[in-house]
Write a protein that holds these residues in place. Structure first.
Motif, PDB file in Angstrom:
ATOM      1  N   ARG A  20     -17.399 113.665  13.031  1.00 54.82           N
ATOM      2  CA  ARG A  20     -18.074 114.025  14.285  1.00 54.82           C
ATOM      3  C   ARG A  20     -18.220 115.530  14.451  1.00 54.82           C
ATOM      4  NH1 ARG A  20     -15.663 109.192  18.118  1.00 54.82           N
ATOM      5  NH2 ARG A  20     -17.163 107.642  17.394  1.00 54.82           N
ATOM      6  N   ALA A  21     -17.334 116.287  13.839  1.00 54.04           N
ATOM      7  CA  ALA A  21     -17.428 117.751  13.927  1.00 54.04           C
ATOM      8  C   ALA A  21     -18.371 118.311  12.861  1.00 54.04           C
ATOM      9  CB  ALA A  21     -16.035 118.367  13.778  1.00 54.04           C
ATOM     10  N   GLY A  22     -18.992 117.397  12.089  1.00 53.45           N
ATOM     11  CA  GLY A  22     -19.989 117.835  11.112  1.00 53.45           C
ATOM     12  C   GLY A  22     -19.422 118.352   9.804  1.00 53.45           C
ATOM     13  N   LYS A  23     -18.161 117.987   9.491  1.00 51.78           N
ATOM     14  CA  LYS A  23     -17.597 118.395   8.201  1.00 51.78           C
ATOM     15  C   LYS A  23     -18.305 117.641   7.076  1.00 51.78           C
ATOM     16  CE  LYS A  23     -14.634 121.110   9.943  1.00 51.78           C
ATOM     17  NZ  LYS A  23     -14.949 122.531   9.867  1.00 51.78           N
ATOM     18  N   THR A  24     -18.383 118.288   5.923  1.00 53.71           N
ATOM     19  CA  THR A  24     -18.982 117.631   4.759  1.00 53.71           C
ATOM     20  C   THR A  24     -17.926 116.765   4.091  1.00 53.71           C
ATOM     21  OG1 THR A  24     -20.313 119.606   4.436  1.00 53.71           O
ATOM     22  CG2 THR A  24     -20.249 118.037   2.615  1.00 53.71           C
ATOM     23  N   VAL A  25     -18.113 115.450   4.158  1.00 48.46           N
ATOM     24  CA  VAL A  25     -17.169 114.539   3.512  1.00 48.46           C
ATOM     25  C   VAL A  25     -17.850 113.964   2.274  1.00 48.46           C
ATOM     26  CG1 VAL A  25     -15.781 112.437   3.792  1.00 48.46           C
ATOM     27  CG2 VAL A  25     -16.070 113.999   5.720  1.00 48.46           C
ATOM     28  N   ASP A  26     -17.282 114.237   1.116  1.00 45.18           N
ATOM     29  CA  ASP A  26     -17.894 113.797  -0.141  1.00 45.18           C
ATOM     30  C   ASP A  26     -17.686 112.307  -0.396  1.00 45.18           C
ATOM     31  OD1 ASP A  26     -18.734 116.391  -0.717  1.00 45.18           O
ATOM     32  OD2 ASP A  26     -16.806 116.894  -1.611  1.00 45.18           O
ATOM     33  N   LYS A  27     -16.429 111.867  -0.187  1.00 45.92           N
ATOM     34  CA  LYS A  27     -16.107 110.466  -0.482  1.00 45.92           C
ATOM     35  C   LYS A  27     -15.194 109.904   0.582  1.00 45.92           C
ATOM     36  CE  LYS A  27     -16.277 110.751  -5.527  1.00 45.92           C
ATOM     37  NZ  LYS A  27     -15.451 110.950  -6.726  1.00 45.92           N
ATOM     38  N   LEU A  28     -15.391 108.620   0.876  1.00 43.81           N
ATOM     39  CA  LEU A  28     -14.524 107.934   1.825  1.00 43.81           C
ATOM     40  C   LEU A  28     -13.909 106.725   1.120  1.00 43.81           C
ATOM     41  CD1 LEU A  28     -13.600 107.530   4.833  1.00 43.81           C
ATOM     42  CD2 LEU A  28     -15.610 106.081   5.101  1.00 43.81           C
ATOM     43  N   PHE A  29     -12.607 106.584   1.230  1.00 44.83           N
ATOM     44  CA  PHE A  29     -11.905 105.436   0.645  1.00 44.83           C
ATOM     45  C   PHE A  29     -11.368 104.584   1.796  1.00 44.83           C
ATOM     46  CE2 PHE A  29     -11.846 108.846  -2.383  1.00 44.83           C
ATOM     47  CZ  PHE A  29     -12.091 108.226  -3.608  1.00 44.83           C
ATOM     48  N   VAL A  30     -11.754 103.312   1.798  1.00 43.50           N
ATOM     49  CA  VAL A  30     -11.370 102.412   2.891  1.00 43.50           C
ATOM     50  C   VAL A  30     -10.640 101.210   2.306  1.00 43.50           C
ATOM     51  CG1 VAL A  30     -12.264 100.973   4.783  1.00 43.50           C
ATOM     52  CG2 VAL A  30     -13.418 103.107   4.202  1.00 43.50           C
ATOM     53  N   LEU A  31      -9.624 100.742   3.018  1.00 42.00           N
ATOM     54  CA  LEU A  31      -8.867  99.568   2.578  1.00 42.00           C
ATOM     55  C   LEU A  31      -9.808  98.366   2.503  1.00 42.00           C
ATOM     56  CD1 LEU A  31      -6.127  98.262   1.891  1.00 42.00           C
ATOM     57  CD2 LEU A  31      -5.806  97.897   4.344  1.00 42.00           C
ATOM     58  N   ASP A  32      -9.848  97.729   1.345  1.00 37.11           N
ATOM     59  CA  ASP A  32     -10.748  96.597   1.119  1.00 37.11           C
ATOM     60  C   ASP A  32     -10.463  95.483   2.127  1.00 37.11           C
ATOM     61  OD1 ASP A  32     -12.781  95.308  -0.087  1.00 37.11           O
ATOM     62  OD2 ASP A  32     -11.649  94.622  -1.832  1.00 37.11           O
ATOM     63  N   GLY A  33     -11.518  94.980   2.776  1.00 36.57           N
ATOM     64  CA  GLY A  33     -11.360  93.878   3.722  1.00 36.57           C
ATOM     65  C   GLY A  33     -11.050  94.321   5.142  1.00 36.57           C
ATOM     66  N   CYS A  34     -10.869  95.632   5.333  1.00 35.42           N
ATOM     67  CA  CYS A  34     -10.546  96.149   6.669  1.00 35.42           C
ATOM     68  C   CYS A  34     -11.845  96.359   7.453  1.00 35.42           C
ATOM     69  CB  CYS A  34      -9.791  97.474   6.518  1.00 35.42           C
ATOM     70  SG  CYS A  34      -9.017  97.993   8.032  1.00 35.42           S
ATOM     71  N   GLN A  35     -12.030  95.587   8.514  1.00 39.09           N
ATOM     72  CA  GLN A  35     -13.324  95.602   9.224  1.00 39.09           C
ATOM     73  C   GLN A  35     -13.170  95.761  10.736  1.00 39.09           C
ATOM     74  OE1 GLN A  35     -16.519  95.567   8.264  1.00 39.09           O
ATOM     75  NE2 GLN A  35     -15.949  95.710   6.125  1.00 39.09           N
ATOM     76  N   ASP A  36     -12.039  96.315  11.185  1.00 39.20           N
ATOM     77  CA  ASP A  36     -11.877  96.414  12.638  1.00 39.20           C
ATOM     78  C   ASP A  36     -12.727  97.545  13.224  1.00 39.20           C
ATOM     79  OD1 ASP A  36     -10.483  98.763  12.126  1.00 39.20           O
ATOM     80  OD2 ASP A  36      -8.534  97.808  12.238  1.00 39.20           O
ATOM     81  N   GLY A  37     -12.736  97.621  14.553  1.00 41.96           N
ATOM     82  CA  GLY A  37     -13.607  98.561  15.263  1.00 41.96           C
ATOM     83  C   GLY A  37     -13.534 100.001  14.790  1.00 41.96           C
ATOM     84  N   PRO A  38     -12.330 100.619  14.779  1.00 39.43           N
ATOM     85  CA  PRO A  38     -12.226 102.027  14.380  1.00 39.43           C
ATOM     86  C   PRO A  38     -12.763 102.271  12.963  1.00 39.43           C
ATOM     87  CG  PRO A  38     -10.181 101.295  15.383  1.00 39.43           C
ATOM     88  CD  PRO A  38     -11.036 100.081  15.251  1.00 39.43           C
ATOM     89  N   VAL A  39     -12.474 101.337  12.049  1.00 42.63           N
ATOM     90  CA  VAL A  39     -12.939 101.503  10.662  1.00 42.63           C
ATOM     91  C   VAL A  39     -14.464 101.387  10.606  1.00 42.63           C
ATOM     92  CG1 VAL A  39     -12.883 100.507   8.335  1.00 42.63           C
ATOM     93  CG2 VAL A  39     -10.758 100.812   9.607  1.00 42.63           C
ATOM     94  N   LYS A  40     -15.028 100.467  11.393  1.00 45.39           N
ATOM     95  CA  LYS A  40     -16.491 100.340  11.452  1.00 45.39           C
ATOM     96  C   LYS A  40     -17.132 101.630  11.966  1.00 45.39           C
ATOM     97  CE  LYS A  40     -17.521  95.416  11.615  1.00 45.39           C
ATOM     98  NZ  LYS A  40     -17.495  94.234  12.467  1.00 45.39           N
ATOM     99  N   SER A  41     -16.511 102.239  12.982  1.00 42.43           N
ATOM    100  CA  SER A  41     -17.040 103.520  13.505  1.00 42.43           C
ATOM    101  C   SER A  41     -17.061 104.576  12.401  1.00 42.43           C
ATOM    102  CB  SER A  41     -16.159 104.049  14.644  1.00 42.43           C
ATOM    103  OG  SER A  41     -16.147 103.129  15.700  1.00 42.43           O
ATOM    104  N   ILE A  42     -15.996 104.596  11.605  1.00 43.45           N
ATOM    105  CA  ILE A  42     -15.894 105.596  10.532  1.00 43.45           C
ATOM    106  C   ILE A  42     -16.959 105.347   9.462  1.00 43.45           C
ATOM    107  CG2 ILE A  42     -14.435 106.381   8.608  1.00 43.45           C
ATOM    108  CD1 ILE A  42     -12.014 105.911  10.569  1.00 43.45           C
ATOM    109  N   THR A  43     -17.113 104.074   9.046  1.00 41.17           N
ATOM    110  CA  THR A  43     -18.098 103.791   7.990  1.00 41.17           C
ATOM    111  C   THR A  43     -19.524 104.029   8.495  1.00 41.17           C
ATOM    112  OG1 THR A  43     -17.951 101.422   8.522  1.00 41.17           O
ATOM    113  CG2 THR A  43     -16.656 102.196   6.650  1.00 41.17           C
ATOM    114  N   ARG A  44     -19.736 103.808   9.801  1.00 44.48           N
ATOM    115  CA  ARG A  44     -21.060 104.086  10.375  1.00 44.48           C
ATOM    116  C   ARG A  44     -21.379 105.581  10.271  1.00 44.48           C
ATOM    117  NH1 ARG A  44     -20.567 100.978  14.648  1.00 44.48           N
ATOM    118  NH2 ARG A  44     -19.687 102.565  15.991  1.00 44.48           N
ATOM    119  N   GLU A  45     -20.394 106.407  10.649  1.00 45.49           N
ATOM    120  CA  GLU A  45     -20.581 107.867  10.545  1.00 45.49           C
ATOM    121  C   GLU A  45     -20.806 108.282   9.085  1.00 45.49           C
ATOM    122  OE1 GLU A  45     -20.722 110.195  12.964  1.00 45.49           O
ATOM    123  OE2 GLU A  45     -20.370 108.781  14.597  1.00 45.49           O
TER     124      GLU A  45
END
Length: 247
Positions: free
Chosen positions: A19-44
């Motif tokens: 949200r602060a506009g940092k350049t994020v090269d890669k995101l690693f997410v726990l497989d199968g994790c689909q709750d609200g906060p994680v969805k917000s992160i993957t959307r961003e």
């Protein structure tokens, strides 16, 4: 510009970075994790075309530096260290007298992160740390700062004493926290100020302490001899805030 590579761990810290506009090269997410906060992160992440990798808990645990990844780790391009001039410019743009934290011997990343968080909330314009014998901007620092690192610049200098001399020429004066000083409530802490904080163990180094205009002590009523460094920074910073507000 100098950079220090690092990972960002934990849901709030990762979301804040996006949200602060940092350049994020890669995101690693726990497989199968689909709750609200994680969805917000993957959307961003998708908005920014960040590469998303779904991985096992074991893989995340191995990558984690803090052990508290909450199922999310980001590889950011880097945090950029500010220059001391940038910090002074922020004060000038806000029409405020400079208020800067200088940290001597703070090697614990949790303390560094907590102090940056306090600096942000107390309205300080930036934080200065030395290159040697100090924690850098690691994942733990980013997480502990609770997003404050996105807004509060941190400058890294070769010599803290020389930096104090340069800032004195620009009208700042310096107060350091030390047990043997004058009780902080008796000091005039208004005006352009640098607050110097050392570690619990070693405190502020002798050469740096000699350059300070005031030595401030926090009244202690208990049976142990010192406060945690980040707590001491908070107590002193808010006495400065109180005086600046004219209370």
């Amino acid at each position: 510009m100098r950079y220090e590579e690092f990972t960002i761990e934990g849901r709030n810290a990762v979301l804040e970075a996006f949200r602060a506009g940092k350049t994020v090269d890669k995101l690693f997410v726990l497989d199968g994790c689909q709750d609200g906060p994680v969805k917000s992160i993957t959307r961003e992440a998708r908005k920014q075309d960040t590469i998303i990798n779904y991985v096992s808990k074991e893989r995340l645990d191995n990558m984690s530096e803090t052990g508290k990844h909450q199922g999310v780790i980001a590889y950011a391009a880097a945090y950029e260290y500010a220059e001391v001039e940038d910090i002074l410019k922020i004060a000038e743009e806000k029409g405020e007298q400079p208020f800067i934290f200088l940290l001597d011997n703070i090697e614990d990343p949790h303390n560094l992160g907590a102090i940056i968080r306090t600096a942000n909330l107390a309205g300080a314009h930036g934080v200065i740390i030395p290159k040697r014998r100090a924690a850098g901007l690691t994942a733990t620092v980013v997480k502990t700062s609770a997003g404050a690192l996105n807004y509060t610049p941190v400058a890294k200098v070769t010599n803290l004493g020389a930096t104090i001399d340069e800032l004195k020429e620009k009208g700042l004066w310096f107060v350091c926290a030390d047990m043997g000083g004058e009780v902080m409530y008796n000091l005039d802490l208004k005006g352009p100020i640098g607050l110097v904080i050392g570690s619990e163990g070693e405190g502020v180094g002798r050469l740096v302490k000699e350059k300070c205009d005031f030595i401030a002590s926090i009244p202690m009523k208990g049976d142990i001899d010192s406060l945690n460094a980040s707590v001491a920074a908070g107590v002193l910073a808010y006495e400065i805030v109180r005086q600046r507000m004219g209370r």
